[in-house]
Every structure is written in C-alpha cells, then in structure tokens.
Scaffold this motif. Structure first.
Motif, PDB file in Angstrom:
ATOM      1  N   ASP A  43      -4.890  -5.726  -0.537  1.00 36.83           N
ATOM      2  CA  ASP A  43      -5.338  -5.316   0.799  1.00 36.83           C
ATOM      3  C   ASP A  43      -6.816  -5.699   0.925  1.00 36.83           C
ATOM      4  O   ASP A  43      -7.611  -5.421   0.011  1.00 36.83           O
ATOM      5  CB  ASP A  43      -5.171  -3.786   0.895  1.00 36.83           C
ATOM      6  CG  ASP A  43      -4.758  -3.340   2.285  1.00 36.83           C
ATOM      7  OD1 ASP A  43      -4.845  -4.152   3.203  1.00 36.83           O
ATOM      8  OD2 ASP A  43      -4.368  -2.165   2.427  1.00 36.83           O
ATOM      9  N   SER A  44      -7.196  -6.319   2.036  1.00 38.86           N
ATOM     10  CA  SER A  44      -8.538  -6.926   2.117  1.00 38.86           C
ATOM     11  C   SER A  44      -9.655  -5.881   1.933  1.00 38.86           C
ATOM     12  O   SER A  44     -10.653  -6.148   1.255  1.00 38.86           O
ATOM     13  CB  SER A  44      -8.710  -7.660   3.444  1.00 38.86           C
ATOM     14  OG  SER A  44      -8.479  -6.779   4.513  1.00 38.86           O
ATOM     15  N   GLU A  45      -9.459  -4.684   2.512  1.00 40.71           N
ATOM     16  CA  GLU A  45     -10.501  -3.648   2.414  1.00 40.71           C
ATOM     17  C   GLU A  45     -10.666  -3.193   0.965  1.00 40.71           C
ATOM     18  O   GLU A  45     -11.781  -2.995   0.484  1.00 40.71           O
ATOM     19  CB  GLU A  45     -10.130  -2.435   3.280  1.00 40.71           C
ATOM     20  CG  GLU A  45     -10.035  -2.713   4.773  1.00 40.71           C
ATOM     21  CD  GLU A  45      -8.736  -3.408   5.179  1.00 40.71           C
ATOM     22  OE1 GLU A  45      -7.895  -3.680   4.291  1.00 40.71           O
ATOM     23  OE2 GLU A  45      -8.570  -3.695   6.369  1.00 40.71           O
ATOM     24  N   GLU A  58      -4.465   3.258   4.439  1.00 38.86           N
ATOM     25  CA  GLU A  58      -5.486   2.662   3.560  1.00 38.86           C
ATOM     26  C   GLU A  58      -6.476   3.695   3.021  1.00 38.86           C
ATOM     27  O   GLU A  58      -7.011   3.542   1.927  1.00 38.86           O
ATOM     28  CB  GLU A  58      -6.228   1.556   4.321  1.00 38.86           C
ATOM     29  CG  GLU A  58      -5.330   0.351   4.552  1.00 38.86           C
ATOM     30  CD  GLU A  58      -6.018  -0.833   5.199  1.00 38.86           C
ATOM     31  OE1 GLU A  58      -5.361  -1.856   5.375  1.00 38.86           O
ATOM     32  OE2 GLU A  58      -7.217  -0.738   5.535  1.00 38.86           O
ATOM     33  N   LYS A  67       0.827  -1.220   0.000  1.00 39.44           N
ATOM     34  CA  LYS A  67       0.000   0.000   0.000  1.00 39.44           C
ATOM     35  C   LYS A  67       0.853   1.258   0.000  1.00 39.44           C
ATOM     36  O   LYS A  67       0.439   2.310  -0.480  1.00 39.44           O
ATOM     37  CB  LYS A  67      -0.956  -0.017   1.189  1.00 39.44           C
ATOM     38  CG  LYS A  67      -0.303   0.019   2.548  1.00 39.44           C
ATOM     39  CD  LYS A  67      -1.305  -0.288   3.663  1.00 39.44           C
ATOM     40  CE  LYS A  67      -1.591  -1.769   3.776  1.00 39.44           C
ATOM     41  NZ  LYS A  67      -2.537  -2.127   4.804  1.00 39.44           N
ATOM     42  N   ASN A 119      -2.231   2.102   9.920  1.00 39.58           N
ATOM     43  CA  ASN A 119      -2.578   1.233   8.779  1.00 39.58           C
ATOM     44  C   ASN A 119      -3.857   1.730   8.107  1.00 39.58           C
ATOM     45  O   ASN A 119      -3.941   1.802   6.881  1.00 39.58           O
ATOM     46  CB  ASN A 119      -2.737  -0.213   9.253  1.00 39.58           C
ATOM     47  CG  ASN A 119      -3.010  -1.144   8.085  1.00 39.58           C
ATOM     48  OD1 ASN A 119      -2.334  -1.097   7.066  1.00 39.58           O
ATOM     49  ND2 ASN A 119      -4.045  -1.975   8.202  1.00 39.58           N
ATOM     50  N   LYS A 120      -4.840   2.117   8.926  1.00 39.92           N
ATOM     51  CA  LYS A 120      -6.095   2.596   8.323  1.00 39.92           C
ATOM     52  C   LYS A 120      -5.882   3.938   7.641  1.00 39.92           C
ATOM     53  O   LYS A 120      -6.466   4.225   6.606  1.00 39.92           O
ATOM     54  CB  LYS A 120      -7.182   2.668   9.398  1.00 39.92           C
ATOM     55  CG  LYS A 120      -8.567   2.311   8.941  1.00 39.92           C
ATOM     56  CD  LYS A 120      -8.683   1.062   8.076  1.00 39.92           C
ATOM     57  CE  LYS A 120      -8.167  -0.200   8.715  1.00 39.92           C
ATOM     58  NZ  LYS A 120      -8.338  -1.402   7.847  1.00 39.92           N
TER      59      LYS A 120
HETATM   60 MG    MG Z   1      -5.984  -3.869   5.136  1.00 40.77          MG
END
Ligand code: MG
Ligand code: NDP
Length: 385
Positions: free
Chosen positions: A149-151, A220, A124, A216-217
């Motif tokens: 990335d899962s999101e 993201e 990311k 991390n968020k």
């Molecule tokens: Mg993630």
C-alpha cells in the motif's frame, strides 16, 4: 539468484502491475506461482508468458479450461480455495506477494507466515481483520511483512534507519477520491459509474469504491496500527488531493520525513519486491513544474462517516475491525449491484458494529465466525432497508 515470487491475485490491478515490474526486471525476479479467481484467459496468457512453476485458479469450475490450455507446458495447475493457501508453502517460493482483495487474503497470509515466507502485503484486509494474530505470528516466525500500500510503503521507507520509539505520530495522506468537496445532497444520488472514476489511481473496483467513501483510509489507519505498532491517537489522516506525498512520519524531536513521488503503484511494488535493496527503474519521474501547488486539508467526517466508524472499530478493538471489514465488503458489493445507495453504506456498517457480539481477544476461528455472522447480518439489513 533471482527472487522467486508467488503472486496471489496476478490478474488484478496490483497483480498485473507486479508482473509489469517483473517484466522490466527479468534478471532480478521470476514469478513462481500465479493465481486468479475466475479470469482464466488472463491467467493462461500470463502463465504462457512467464512460465511459472504452478498456477491456481480459485473457482473449481474454471479448472478444466486452464488445465487444457496449459497441458503442453511444464506448469502445474491447481484449483480451489485450499490450493490457494497451500500453494504458498512451496519450498521454491522466496516471497509471497498477496494481491488478493478482501477477506480471501487472510488465510493465505497466515499460511505464508506459518511456512516462514516473507510477505509483500497489498491485501490490507488481512491486517484489518486479524492484525494482532498476523503480526504476532510474523514476529514469532521472524517473517517480514513488507507493505505494498503506497502510504504504508512510504511510512516503512521513512522509518528505515530510525528507532521505533522515536516516532511521535504518522500522517496518512488521502486523495479524497472523486467526491472530495461534494455535499450530502450530491452524494445521495451518486451511482457506481461516478464512484469508480478515481482522479489519481487506476485500481480494482472494491478499493476504488472504498477510496470514494473514505473507507479505504479507515482500513489503512487500522493497517498502520498493526504494521507500525502505533496507538490510534498516533495516526492522523490528511487530505492531499494531488497524491504526491504518500505519507509522513513525525518524530519526537518535531522533525518530519515524507516519502513522495508520482502516484504509480509500480514504485511501492518494486520496493516491496526488492526490499531490502533499492533497484533502478525507468518509471516516469516527478517534476515540480507540473505541481506548483501541493495542498493539505482535514477530512470531512460529517459527510464521509466511514473514517470515524473505522476509528471507532479500532478503539473498541477485539473482533470489531473484522466486523467493519465484513460489513463493508457486503455494502460495497450491494452498492456495485445498485442495491444500496452511497450514503446507506455507512448505515449498514454502523448497524453491524452495534449488533455483532463483541469478542475481546478473538482466535482465528472467532474471526472466521465473526466474518460469517457479520455478512449474514449485513445482507439482512440491506434487504430490509
Ligand atoms: Mg493506499
Ligand atoms: P483487483 O480486484 O483488481 O484484483 C484482485 C485479484 O484477486 C484478482 O486477481 C482476482 O482474480 C483475485 N480474487 C478476487 N477475489 C478472490 C477470491 N475470493 N479468491 C481468490 N482470488 C480472488 O484488486 P486490486 O489489485 O485493486 O487490490 C488488491 C489488494 O491490494 C486489495 O486489498 C487492495 O485494497 C490493495 N491495494 C490495491 C491498490 C491498487 O492500486 N489497486 C493500492 C493499494 C492497495 P480475478 O481477476 O480472476 O477476479
């Protein structure tokens, strides 16, 4: 025809899970290139098992060990930073999976795009540092960036079949990490051992600390801004401790689509490798009986300041997200080496955001310089703390 994949960072958390996906689908995928930073033993083992065309070990001083171990195999061995990005130009590569961690991921992504290779992007930081440049180049070369990335994989899947201009906003879900609900007094004294215990995901050290600090968020949010061409106001973070809804899109008619499943990174990895196809897997299935409650709440940005700092960098634009990323990488490393406390990490990042000169429309060279400059400043600020 099997899809031939270059896995950059094959010895890491995402890299090893990608190899697991490939192991379970030998008829669909084959690793064409494997790379590591310094973990020679695992790289050698992976090379012997999967017989890639080539391997790259980033550290020059590890070259001999890898070359000696693989000398009786028909596998090319390269070393060094330049080889790591040049290798993605190989004609025989169909897809580049970038599972490197941090700034090191930027150059190989840009090289892959220049070579017109589609990129499955776990790194990311690539988009946080230089999202404008990366997406512009990708558009120009008709390269697809498929999020891992899962999101972002969730959003990507929700958007399949939809028109872009029908998105009102997206909700990125966050587990909250191991310190969810804790107060400042508690966080003042937390050590890396506690921060490295993520409740739902087993990941590399850097992203695990980023998850605990909510950086991390923040990263993201910036990643989503570039991947899906959204305004910062269209991206909202919601804490969802069970990590079952991986993210949600809200459309202009008020309808919402979410993508859900057990927290298992092999699912988004498989989707990214097989895209645009969907293939079957034997991964464990979700059961509603195991999750009688799925809960949602707002993040506490008074305590976890990094999320606000990321929005601030995104609003300012230019080279500020690059500053945010570089300062964070240095702060996380210092925290992991017990040279900085958990709550001091945002202080260092904030100071760098305030002091590094702003560049409105950075070139690649500007990003390289900003990264170097910010790292020096962050090291200095940590020394003087
Ligand atoms: Mg993630
Ligand atoms: P890891 O630290 O587990 O793995 C990193 C990989 O990159 C390893 O193969 C490592 O080699 C290699 N590497 C590290 N530094 C360098 C460098 N300077 N140059 C070349 N190679 C390097 O990281 P993760 O797999 O956890 O994360 C990878 C990326 O994916 C990150 O950007 C992360 O944010 C993202 N991501 C990860 C998730 C996860 O579940 N792990 C989930 C979502 C996103 P070596 O083993 O030799 O050190």
């Amino acid at each position: 025809m099997k899809k031939r994949i270059a896995i950059l960072g094959s010895t890491g958390s995402i890299g090893t899970q990608a190899l697991d996906v490939i192991r379970q689908n030998p008829g669909l995928f084959t690793p064409e290139v494997l790379t590591a930073q310094s973990n020679c033993h695992l790289l050698i083992r992976q090379a012997k098992e999967f017989s890639p065309n080539a391997v790259v070990i980033r550290r020059d001083d590890c070259y001999q060990e890898v070359a000696d171990a693989l000398k009786s195999y028909p596998i090319k061995v390269f070393a060094g930073e330049d080889s790591l990005s040049q290798i993605v130009e190989m004609d025989s590569i169909d897809l580049v999976l970038n599972a490197l961690v941090g700034y090191a991921g930027l150059k190989p992504t840009l090289t892959a795009i220049a070579a017109c290779k589609n990129v499955a992007l776990a790194n990311k930081e690539t988009l946080v540092i230089a999202g404008d440049l990366v997406m512009k180049q990708a558009l120009k070369n008709r390269v697809t960036i498929i999020p891992v990335d899962s999101e972002h994989s969730a959003i990507f899947q929700c958007l399949t079949g939809e028109r872009y201009n029908t998105v009102e906003k997206i909700f990125l879900t966050a587990s909250g990490g191991p310190f969810h609900g804790k107060n400042k007094v508690h966080l003042m004294n937390v050590k890396k051992e506690a921060a490295l215990k993520h409740p739902n995901w087993k990941m590399g050290d850097k992203i695990t600390i980023d998850s605990a600090s909510l950086m991390n968020k923040g990263l993201e949010v910036i990643e989503a801004r570039w991947l899906f061409n959204l305004l910062p106001e269209q991206i909202e973070v919601v804490i969802h401790p069970q990590s079952i809804l991986h993210s949600i899109v809200q459309f202009i008619d008020g309808s919402m689509k979410a993508q859900m499943g057990l927290p298992d990174m092999r699912v988004p990895v498989l989707y990214a490798l097989s895209y645009p196809e969907r293939v079957s897997s034997a991964f464990p299935r979700f059961s509603f009986k195991d999750y009688p409650q799925l809960t949602f709440e707002s993040p506490d940005t008074g305590i976890f300041r990094n999320l606000d700092l990321a929005y601030e960098a995104l609003h300012k634009g230019g080279n500020m997200p690059c500053v945010l990323n570089a300062a964070n990488e240095i702060a996380v490393q210092a925290f992991l080496e017990d040279r900085l406390t958990f709550l001091e990490m945002p202080d260092i990042i904030e100071k760098c955001l305030q002091t590094v000169p702003f560049i409105y429309q950075p070139s690649y060279e500007d990003y390289v310089d900003t990264n170097t400059d910010t790292r020096h400043r962050a090291v200095e600020y940590i020394r003087n703390i």
